[in-house]
Scaffold this motif. Structure first.
Motif: not given
Length: 152
Positions: A19-21, A113-116, A81-86, A37-39
């Motif tokens: 999601a971050i990347r 909250a992030s800018r996003t 997850h990016p593929e499940f946005q919206g 984007a690190k854990v």
């Protein structure tokens, strides 16, 4: 929607990083994304998720998002997850967080909250309290302290 389980650590880390990347990269520089984007400690990540109410959103049995709520009313993390946005995943997660907050007697929840994510939270009734700058691995990232109040 289901409660977070210890076996969900890897799935939530993957969702967080992707999601971050892939999503937040439109709002932050590549250096900021790399720092954020690190854990570094998978065990600490898992411990934080299991130590509080946390939820996994699934589609067809696959984790597609997660969120949590701290003891002081902070919606600490919400990533999809990016593929499940919206698709309403974040809205469903937020409803679950708000339900839990109300059952715990919270009259207010807050998030950083992030800018996003800022516009999403504004559409859901949160207001910006302040603009903040946080440091992540030598990079400054802007976010927004936001909250939402509930009637008694």
């Amino acid at each position: 929607m289901r409660p977070y389980a210890p076996a969900d650590a890897d799935a939530t880390i993957d969702i967080f990083l992707r999601a971050i990347r892939e999503v937040s990269s439109k709002d932050y520089s590549s250096a900021q994304i790399e720092a954020w984007a690190k854990v570094e400690d998978r065990g600490l990540w898992a411990e934080r998720r299991i130590s509080r109410p946390a939820w996994i959103a699934e589609i067809d049995g696959e984790p597609v998002g997660f969120s949590d709520l701290t003891a002081d009313g902070c919606l600490d993390m919400m990533f999809v997850h990016p593929e499940f946005q919206g698709l309403g995943v974040a809205s469903s997660l937020l409803r679950r967080v708000e339900e839990k907050a109300r059952t715990l007697g919270f009259r207010r929840i807050y998030t950083e909250a992030s800018r996003t994510a800022q516009s999403f939270f504004e559409r859901k009734g949160f207001r910006v309290i302040s603009r903040q700058t946080v440091e992540k691995r030598g990079q400054s990232l802007e976010n927004f302290l936001m909250d939402k109040h509930y009637a008694e």
